[in-house]
Design a protein around this motif. Structure first.
Motif, PDB file in Angstrom:
ATOM      1  N   SER A 116      36.526  43.350   7.553  1.00 52.58           N
ATOM      2  CA  SER A 116      37.873  42.859   7.855  1.00 52.58           C
ATOM      3  C   SER A 116      38.698  44.015   8.405  1.00 52.58           C
ATOM      4  O   SER A 116      38.562  45.149   7.953  1.00 52.58           O
ATOM      5  CB  SER A 116      38.519  42.305   6.579  1.00 52.58           C
ATOM      6  OG  SER A 116      39.782  41.781   6.896  1.00 52.58           O
ATOM      7  N   SER A 117      39.551  43.717   9.387  1.00 52.28           N
ATOM      8  CA  SER A 117      40.302  44.791  10.036  1.00 52.28           C
ATOM      9  C   SER A 117      41.730  44.360  10.317  1.00 52.28           C
ATOM     10  O   SER A 117      41.982  43.189  10.597  1.00 52.28           O
ATOM     11  CB  SER A 117      39.613  45.146  11.366  1.00 52.28           C
ATOM     12  OG  SER A 117      40.311  46.192  12.008  1.00 52.28           O
ATOM     13  N   ASP A 118      42.674  45.311  10.213  1.00 50.66           N
ATOM     14  CA  ASP A 118      44.045  44.994  10.648  1.00 50.66           C
ATOM     15  C   ASP A 118      44.396  45.758  11.931  1.00 50.66           C
ATOM     16  O   ASP A 118      45.561  45.920  12.271  1.00 50.66           O
ATOM     17  CB  ASP A 118      45.078  45.225   9.535  1.00 50.66           C
ATOM     18  CG  ASP A 118      45.189  46.678   9.103  1.00 50.66           C
ATOM     19  OD1 ASP A 118      44.441  47.532   9.639  1.00 50.66           O
ATOM     20  OD2 ASP A 118      46.032  46.967   8.231  1.00 50.66           O
ATOM     21  N   GLY A 122      41.436  45.277  21.399  1.00 50.87           N
ATOM     22  CA  GLY A 122      41.810  45.365  22.811  1.00 50.87           C
ATOM     23  C   GLY A 122      43.246  45.807  23.039  1.00 50.87           C
ATOM     24  O   GLY A 122      43.768  45.681  24.132  1.00 50.87           O
ATOM     25  N   ALA A 123      43.901  46.359  22.010  1.00 48.30           N
ATOM     26  CA  ALA A 123      45.303  46.780  22.152  1.00 48.30           C
ATOM     27  C   ALA A 123      45.403  48.283  22.372  1.00 48.30           C
ATOM     28  O   ALA A 123      46.480  48.865  22.307  1.00 48.30           O
ATOM     29  CB  ALA A 123      46.100  46.376  20.915  1.00 48.30           C
ATOM     30  N   GLY A 124      44.266  48.923  22.592  1.00 47.68           N
ATOM     31  CA  GLY A 124      44.285  50.359  22.844  1.00 47.68           C
ATOM     32  C   GLY A 124      44.342  51.195  21.569  1.00 47.68           C
ATOM     33  O   GLY A 124      44.625  52.385  21.625  1.00 47.68           O
ATOM     34  N   SER A 127      39.847  49.540  17.988  1.00 48.53           N
ATOM     35  CA  SER A 127      39.196  48.770  16.922  1.00 48.53           C
ATOM     36  C   SER A 127      37.685  48.936  17.009  1.00 48.53           C
ATOM     37  O   SER A 127      36.992  48.874  15.994  1.00 48.53           O
ATOM     38  CB  SER A 127      39.557  47.291  17.027  1.00 48.53           C
ATOM     39  OG  SER A 127      38.988  46.710  18.183  1.00 48.53           O
ATOM     40  N   SER A 128      37.156  49.183  18.213  1.00 48.33           N
ATOM     41  CA  SER A 128      35.700  49.271  18.349  1.00 48.33           C
ATOM     42  C   SER A 128      35.167  50.536  17.675  1.00 48.33           C
ATOM     43  O   SER A 128      34.164  50.490  16.970  1.00 48.33           O
ATOM     44  CB  SER A 128      35.270  49.189  19.809  1.00 48.33           C
ATOM     45  OG  SER A 128      35.746  50.279  20.562  1.00 48.33           O
ATOM     46  N   ALA A 129      35.860  51.663  17.848  1.00 49.63           N
ATOM     47  CA  ALA A 129      35.413  52.890  17.172  1.00 49.63           C
ATOM     48  C   ALA A 129      35.519  52.724  15.655  1.00 49.63           C
ATOM     49  O   ALA A 129      34.619  53.133  14.913  1.00 49.63           O
ATOM     50  CB  ALA A 129      36.248  54.087  17.631  1.00 49.63           C
TER      51      ALA A 129
HETATM   52  P1  ADP Z   1      39.621  48.386  21.402  1.00 52.83           P
HETATM   53  O1  ADP Z   1      38.559  49.309  20.910  1.00 52.83           O
HETATM   54  O2  ADP Z   1      40.597  49.068  22.297  1.00 52.83           O
HETATM   55  O3  ADP Z   1      40.305  47.628  20.318  1.00 52.83           O
HETATM   56  P2  ADP Z   1      37.368  47.171  22.687  1.00 52.83           P
HETATM   57  O4  ADP Z   1      37.243  46.123  23.724  1.00 52.83           O
HETATM   58  O5  ADP Z   1      36.746  48.483  22.916  1.00 52.83           O
HETATM   59  O6  ADP Z   1      38.918  47.287  22.334  1.00 52.83           O
HETATM   60  O7  ADP Z   1      36.738  46.615  21.328  1.00 52.83           O
HETATM   61  C1  ADP Z   1      37.080  45.353  20.850  1.00 52.83           C
HETATM   62  C2  ADP Z   1      35.801  44.616  20.414  1.00 52.83           C
HETATM   63  O8  ADP Z   1      35.269  45.260  19.222  1.00 52.83           O
HETATM   64  C3  ADP Z   1      36.044  43.195  20.001  1.00 52.83           C
HETATM   65  O9  ADP Z   1      36.023  42.340  21.113  1.00 52.83           O
HETATM   66  C4  ADP Z   1      34.866  42.947  19.054  1.00 52.83           C
HETATM   67  O10 ADP Z   1      33.697  42.693  19.792  1.00 52.83           O
HETATM   68  C5  ADP Z   1      34.703  44.284  18.362  1.00 52.83           C
HETATM   69  N1  ADP Z   1      35.440  44.315  17.083  1.00 52.83           N
HETATM   70  C6  ADP Z   1      36.438  45.137  16.739  1.00 52.83           C
HETATM   71  N2  ADP Z   1      36.861  44.909  15.471  1.00 52.83           N
HETATM   72  C7  ADP Z   1      36.096  43.884  15.002  1.00 52.83           C
HETATM   73  C8  ADP Z   1      36.024  43.169  13.752  1.00 52.83           C
HETATM   74  N3  ADP Z   1      36.841  43.446  12.747  1.00 52.83           N
HETATM   75  N4  ADP Z   1      35.104  42.188  13.654  1.00 52.83           N
HETATM   76  C9  ADP Z   1      34.277  41.906  14.669  1.00 52.83           C
HETATM   77  N5  ADP Z   1      34.294  42.543  15.855  1.00 52.83           N
HETATM   78  C10 ADP Z   1      35.183  43.511  16.031  1.00 52.83           C
END
Ligand code: ADP
Ligand code: MG
Length: 388
Positions: A116-118, A122-124, A127-129
């Motif tokens: 789970s994440s807050d 895709g908002a910069g 979230s992916s890292a």
């Molecule tokens: P950013 O890293 O800037 O938020 P990205 O496009 O690099 O945007 O990464 C977003 C992607 O990471 C999401 O589309 C999803 O595939 C994955 N992701 C991030 N957080 C989660 C989460 N909590 N659960 C599932 N997938 C996640």
């Protein structure tokens, strides 16, 4: 919104009938040092108080079963099956992280994961890292390893390159894995040396303003900028044969030879070279608690990104202009790749509330777009949460 970890843990116990261990990794904002990473230069991000939480317990087999609360989706990766890359879904992040750790000689157990994440995706705010680092830490720890944080960060980056297909630098994974509370992290993107820079935020606050626009240009222009920088190096190497990247050129040398560059290439190089110098100066200013100087460098960084590197847009420029007209804002600049996304602002505590209200209202009045505002201190990097 803060995640209720206690509830998440109970859900895990209900679903899987076992006690999980709990891991977290934060998102980030880059304070200064933009478009310097792929030129071998410096960046200065801090971890933010938004994070991804992973509840994890080992399985007897070699399957990773994973559920994301955010996506309300589940998935499975069988570590005994052959690798699957670039599905184009969030499972790429999970599979990539696990596979790359295994390539680093970790032999992983199967696992049940509840995520789970807050951090908005895709908002910069990366979230992916945060996903790669929290999952990577969870998988290695429950398999009995204490993983080196740099190796963890590099595994996250490799995941993006190979399994996701995103050609990212090292900043996001480094700060998420290595960040410390009340510190920013000065990263040398070439040597991968990282220095903790104390960043006490009792007098000033960091405010992130998401413009809520994303112009389509960003991917194509990114490649154009990279090529322009490489061209600049090629030409300047005629005068300075020892240089490999723009990082190797000081401002004085640049000024001496700038006239030999075509106008656009000259401006692109000038941004990178001055931005590297600003980032190093900003780290020094932060260390001394000189926030006025830090702010001054942020304004200059924005101007350089806007005029020389040309990666800003009217919405980001507007957010910076509104900030400039508020007393008590020490500095503001676009952050991230550009063409939309967010600005980062350094604001005196006493005007914080007024500022967040004013910038939101004024931006919306002029653009009819509602911005998202986030205030954060410098948070800790990834860790296990032991005492709930
Ligand atoms: P950013 O890293 O800037 O938020 P990205 O496009 O690099 O945007 O990464 C977003 C992607 O990471 C999401 O589309 C999803 O595939 C994955 N992701 C991030 N957080 C989660 C989460 N909590 N659960 C599932 N997938 C996640
Ligand atoms: Mg990302």
């Amino acid at each position: 919104m803060k995640i209720n970890i206690q509830i998440l843990k109970s859900e895990f116990q209900l679903c899987f009938g076992r006690e999980p261990r709990i891991f977290r990794a934060p998102g980030r904002v880059n304070l200064i040092g933009e478009h310097t990473d792929y030129n071998g230069g410096f960046v200065l991000p801090m971890a933010i108080e938004r994070e991804t939480i992973v509840c994890a317990a080992v399985r007897k087999d070699r399957e990773i079963r994973v559920y994301s609360v955010n996506l309300n989706a589940e998935g499975k990766v069988d570590l005994n099956a052959s690798e699957q890359k670039r599905r184009g879904s969030w499972l790429d992040f999970i599979e990539g992280t696990a596979r790359i750790l295994e390539r680093n000689s970790l032999s992983l157990h199967g696992a049940d994961l509840l995520i789970s994440s807050d951090i908005p995706t895709g908002a910069g705010l990366s979230s992916s890292a945060a996903l790669e680092i929290s999952v990577g830490l969870a998988l290695s720890e429950i398999s009995g390893y204490t993983i080196d944080r740099k190796i963890l960060a590099l595994a996250g980056q490799q995941t993006e390159h190979e399994f996701v297909g995103a050609n990212v630098g090292i900043m996001d994974q480094f700060i998420s894995a290595l960040g410390e509370k009340e510190h920013a992290l000065l990263i040398d993107c070439r040597s991968l040396e990282a220095k903790q820079i104390p960043f006490l935020t009792n007098e000033t606050a960091v405010v992130i303003c998401d413009s809520n626009v994303k112009h389509e240009l960003s991917a194509s222009e990114y490649n154009v900028r990279r090529a322009e920088c490489e061209r600049g190096v090629e030409i300047l190497r005629g005068f300075l044969p020892e240089i490999k990247q723009l990082r190797d050129i000081g401002i004085e040398d640049f000024e001496k030879y700038a006239e030999h560059l075509p106008e656009i290439i000259m401006r692109r190089c000038r941004h990178v070279i001055t931005e590297n110098a600003r980032t190093l100066k900003a780290a020094e200013a932060l260390k001394k608690g000189n926030f006025t100087e830090f702010g001054r460098l942020m304004w200059l960084s924005h101007e350089s990104l806007r005029d020389d590197y040309e990666v800003s847009c009217k919405e980001l420029d507007l957010l910076v202009e509104i900030a400039r007209n508020c007393d008590g804002v020490l500095g503001a600049r676009m952050t991230g790749g550009g063409f939309g996304g967010s600005t980062v602002n350094l604001v005196r505590r006493e005007i914080l509330e007024d500022f967040t209200k004013k910038i939101a209202a004024e931006y919306e009045r002029q653009t009819k777009i509602e911005p998202k505002i986030l205030v954060s201190d410098a948070a800790a990097g990834a860790n296990e949460i032991i005492d709930l």
